[in-house]
Write a protein that holds these residues in place. Structure first.
Motif, short mmCIF file in Angstrom:
data_model
loop_
_atom_site.label_atom_id
_atom_site.label_comp_id
_atom_site.label_asym_id
_atom_site.label_seq_id
_atom_site.Cartn_x
_atom_site.Cartn_y
_atom_site.Cartn_z
N GLU A 1 -16.00 3.27 -11.45
CA GLU A 1 -14.89 2.40 -11.03
C GLU A 1 -15.08 1.86 -9.60
OE1 GLU A 1 -12.07 1.06 -12.02
OE2 GLU A 1 -11.27 2.18 -13.75
N MET A 2 -14.73 0.58 -9.43
CA MET A 2 -14.70 -0.05 -8.12
C MET A 2 -13.92 -1.35 -8.21
SD MET A 2 -18.67 -1.42 -7.99
CE MET A 2 -19.39 0.06 -8.68
N PRO A 3 -13.30 -1.85 -7.18
CA PRO A 3 -13.08 -1.18 -5.90
C PRO A 3 -11.91 -0.20 -5.92
CG PRO A 3 -12.12 -3.37 -5.82
CD PRO A 3 -12.79 -3.25 -7.17
N GLY A 4 -11.07 -0.27 -6.98
CA GLY A 4 -9.93 0.63 -7.08
C GLY A 4 -10.29 1.90 -7.82
N HIS A 5 -9.27 2.76 -8.04
CA HIS A 5 -9.46 4.05 -8.71
C HIS A 5 -10.59 4.83 -8.05
CE1 HIS A 5 -6.49 3.50 -11.84
NE2 HIS A 5 -6.97 2.29 -12.11
N ALA A 6 -10.58 4.84 -6.72
CA ALA A 6 -11.68 5.42 -5.96
C ALA A 6 -11.25 6.59 -5.08
CB ALA A 6 -12.32 4.33 -5.08
N GLN A 7 -10.05 7.11 -5.27
CA GLN A 7 -9.53 8.12 -4.35
C GLN A 7 -10.36 9.39 -4.36
OE1 GLN A 7 -5.28 8.33 -3.85
NE2 GLN A 7 -5.32 10.56 -3.67
N GLY B 1 -12.96 -2.49 -12.02
CA GLY B 1 -12.38 -3.70 -11.46
C GLY B 1 -10.89 -3.85 -11.69
N ASP B 2 -10.27 -2.84 -12.32
CA ASP B 2 -8.85 -2.96 -12.65
C ASP B 2 -7.98 -2.27 -11.61
OD1 ASP B 2 -9.93 -0.45 -13.56
OD2 ASP B 2 -8.01 -0.08 -14.54
N GLU B 3 -6.72 -2.63 -11.60
CA GLU B 3 -5.67 -1.95 -10.85
C GLU B 3 -6.10 -1.56 -9.43
OE1 GLU B 3 -3.19 0.10 -14.51
OE2 GLU B 3 -4.87 1.20 -13.66
N ALA B 4 -6.50 -2.57 -8.66
CA ALA B 4 -6.94 -2.34 -7.29
C ALA B 4 -5.91 -2.90 -6.32
CB ALA B 4 -8.30 -3.00 -7.05
N PRO B 5 -4.98 -2.07 -5.83
CA PRO B 5 -3.98 -2.56 -4.86
C PRO B 5 -4.65 -3.09 -3.60
CG PRO B 5 -3.38 -0.39 -5.71
CD PRO B 5 -4.79 -0.65 -6.15
#
Length: 753
Positions: free
Chosen positions: A263-269, A328-332
């Protein structure tokens, strides 16, 4: 292949069985349905003298068949060409489809023809489904004389599995892949990384294994429950590169391509918890312990791009797949808006805003993967800000992304939540195991048409195929994954493989009923909802009951008691003219099957009224249409998306209810679903009027309970009509799941007293 044709096959086989009573033949029951299947006179008997004949190009197919037969018979099989009593795998270059095949079975031989090993492998899967399920201590296997000519409708036939939220051992991954192979699916989408865990070994970055792979605790119950509670137990793990190699080899032997998702750029915590410098704040964060979308995403720094390129280098060394999924999904974009680094990248590259920055991010990673001979797949958010030049789009938020991408000449894989998310509930029974929400029964999966109507023939070619998704927030065990995936995976396999003209849901249900025995033999914990009852209120205000399986009867009561073998047999719609508690169950002779069906009916003044809404419900959540809001049946108390909840996305509603005559109204009750974790928001207030020319009264919710906002309007008026204005909540604010997207509105029964 119609239901009538299958019944005819069964009758033919019965006649053959009568002519040769010592031979018991099974009616052909193949999933997914072949493009052409003809039953002929006679049969072939596989016995201890039967040999195998293999074309040298068909190694995987031969090995799979040989291993199966050796395991079933307990003997070693001879491999030689024989004109009689042989199973022959034969090369045939006239079969143009690379995954197509033919099977000819007669009293002398079984001949499989294909132009590739993949085609021969799928023929083997069909052949095995013609055999009895239990082959223990079997010395002879009788195969009906048949002619099959077959090829897939779509070249991409996929199943997804999320291992970041909950992880499953390698043996289960193989079991999952083996089931896919049986159903002629050819792509396994392995979702490795997310906020709640990093599950693949990357040797260059050991803290991904030491930190990112483990969370300190896990959310208990549902995300929408408040307050949140946690189990306090450390959870995690990762797949070693040796284990990944093992899975890839296992899949390759079954003609399944394994697509990794990083995953990128979101879901990266989780990754940022291991390496804080990858985030925009530089602050230490934890691996996420609850589900959802988080604001800690990769910062578009050179350090981040170097990290991701190094990660992808190791991933590409492991996976031969042409495709690499980059999420690429759900990236605040909240942190990017205040990040000096992000704003500098926007300025230096002449980007308009943070959405174009995400496009820049995705395109940069695509160029890197393209330079290595690979291509990217991304969720449909990668369309925002401009699509990467060679990207393939997985359309999950409906079909709009697919239409936009296909018209721009990009390849598309269809996986919309409405038909492909197997983490949704599959039954309206209250005792179903906890799931994320929604409602996706088997029939809805089966009736999915992957080609959007908006596409012309040239654009439709861009639809590569379909995929079922299994997100595992609420699947703590592999048994639960199986329960949610099966039998919906069977339905998706037929969507992906079988031509529309060969699909018939009644036929499919009868094949699934038999297929349960095969799943039992494979020790798969499938959900059995075949004997459940479906109810529909018809236009005459009578309730119709049905069940999909043939040869069963429904017995019912209307006084709230449980039906038994002496209860009334359902033969005609049941009138609804007063409050009623209907209970019903499927019976086979005197034996009850499946679960008890219960439906409460509330007879109020609005039942049967004329109702209109200025907007159509979203096609994914149509409920029972506008009339369902005044039919006397409330929606589920535990989930949205059933046959009574109507869903609208980002729209203001004007609902008008007209009565045949004017009468006194004392009060109106209604409720809205409220689940911010799933982008669903109840309106802050409503407006109502009993006179189109009079001012509207504003109404606030009178109570909030669980996932519901309840409204009650006390009135004492004589009226023949009501108009209700329901404003949409609007744009979801920053810091919440789905920030920046339109909110959903879900409404069920309007009760008029």
């Amino acid at each position: 292949m119609s239901a009538r044709f299958l019944i005819l096959c069964s009758l033919i086989l019965t006649l053959f069985s009568c002519a040769e009573p010592q031979v018991k033949l099974l009616s052909p029951s193949i999933i997914p349905a072949p493009q052409s299947l003809q039953v002929n006179a006679g049969h072939f008997t596989i016995n201890e003298e039967t040999t195998l004949s293999n074309n040298d190009d068909f190694t995987a197919s031969y090995n799979f068949l040989n291993n199966f037969l050796e395991h079933a018979s307990g003997r070693t099989w001879k491999t030689k060409y024989s004109e009689t009593n042989s199973i022959i795998l034969e090369y045939d270059d006239s079969i143009s489809s690379k995954e197509g095949y033919s099977i000819e079975s007669n009293e002398h031989n079984i001949t499989i023809k294909a132009s590739t090993d993949a085609g021969a492998f799928y023929a083997v899967q069909s052949l095995l489904q013609l055999m009895p399920v239990d082959l223990n201590n079997t010395t002879e296997i009788h195969i009906p004389a048949i002619t099959i000519k077959d090829e897939p409708r779509f070249k991409y036939r996929g199943m997804h599995l999320d291992v970041s939220r909950h992880m499953y051992d390698v043996e289960f991954i193989k079991k999952y892949i083996n089931a896919m192979a049986m159903l002629k699916m050819n792509n396994f989408h392995w979702h490795f990384t997310d906020d709640q865990g990093w599950r693949i070994e990357i040797k260059k970055y050991p803290r991904l294994q030491e930190v990112a792979a483990y969370r300190d605790s896990t959310l208990l119950g549902h995300y929408n429950d408040t307050p949140h509670q946690y189990d306090g137990k450390k959870y995690g793990g990762f797949y070693t590169q040796e284990e990944v190699h093992e899975v890839i080899a296992f899949a390759k032997a079954r003609h399944i391509n394994v697509i990794p998702e990083i995953e990128m750029p979101g879901h990266a915590q989780a990754a940022i918890a291991a390496y804080p410098e990858l985030g925009c704040t530089g602050e230490n964060v934890q691996v996420a312990m609850k589900w959802g979308v988080f604001e800690d995403i990769y910062c578009p720094s050179e350090e981040t791009f170097t990290f991701l390129e190094n990660v992808l280098d190791e991933v590409m060394e492991l996976f031969p797949s042409k495709y690499i999924h980059i999420g690429g999904d759900e990236a605040p974009k909240t942190q990017w808006k205040t990040s000096d680094v992000a704003q500098q990248v926007i300025k230096e590259n002449g980007l308009k805003d943070e959405h174009e920055l995400q496009s820049y991010f995705i395109q940069r990673m695509e160029k890197y993967l393209n330079s290595k001979g690979r291509q990217i797949i991304g969720w449909d958010e990668i369309l925002e800000g401009g699509l990467a030049p060679n990207a393939t789009v997985m359309s999950w938020r409906g079909t709009n992304g697919a239409v936009e991408a296909a018209k721009a000449r990009h390849d598309v894989i269809m996986t919309p939540t409405s038909h492909a998310y197997f983490d949704y509930y599959q039954s309206e029974n209250d005792d179903e195991p906890l799931a994320i929400g929604g409602f996706l029964p088997l029939e809805k999966v089966y009736n999915f048409n992957p080609i959007p109507q908006e596409l012309n023939d040239e654009e439709a070619i861009r639809v590569l195929g379909v995929q079922g998704n299994v997100w595992t927030e609420y699947m703590t065990t592999s048994e639960q994954v199986e329960y949610m995936a099966f039998p919906r995976m069977l339905a998706m396999s037929e969507v992906a493989w079988s031509a529309d003209e060969n699909k018939n849901y009644d036929s499919f249900i009868n094949r699934v009923e038999y297929f349960h025995k095969r799943l039992d033999e494979m020790d798969i914990n499938y959900a059995n909802h075949l004997y459940e009852i479906e109810g529909t209120l018809n236009e005459n205000q009578a309730y119709e009951l049905s069940t999909k399986t043939i040869g069963k009867e429904i017995r019912f009561t209307t006084d709230g008691s449980e039906p038994d073998s002496s209860s009334t047999v359902y033969e005609a719609p049941i009138p609804f003219t007063a409050d009623m508690t209907l209970k019903a169950q499927v019976f086979d002779d005197d034996e009850p099957l499946g679960r008890l069906f219960t439906q409460e009916f509330l007879y109020h003044k609005g039942v049967g009224a004329t109702i209109s809404i200025n907007k159509e419900p979203h096609k994914s959540y149509p409920g029972s249409g506008a009339n369902g809001l005044v039919n006397g049946i409330k929606g589920s108390d535990s989930r949205y998306g059933d046959s009574e909840w109507l869903g609208f996305w980002g729209e203001d509603l004007k609902i008008r209810v007209d009565f045949e005559q004017e009468f006194g109204v004392n009060e109106i009750e209604l409720r809205f679903y409220h689940a911010p974790g799933q982008w669903i928001y109840a309106p802050n207030d409503l407006k109502i009027s009993s006179d189109p020319h009079a001012p509207f009264s504003k109404i606030k919710p009178v109570s909030k309970s669980g996932n519901f906002y309840n409204y009650k309007i006390d009135l004492k008026v004589a009226s023949s009509a009501f108009i209700l204005l329901v404003p949409n909540y609007g744009t979801i604010p920053d810091g919440h799941q789905g920030a920046g997207n339109k909110a959903w509105t879900f409404i069920d029964e309007i009760i008029i007293k």
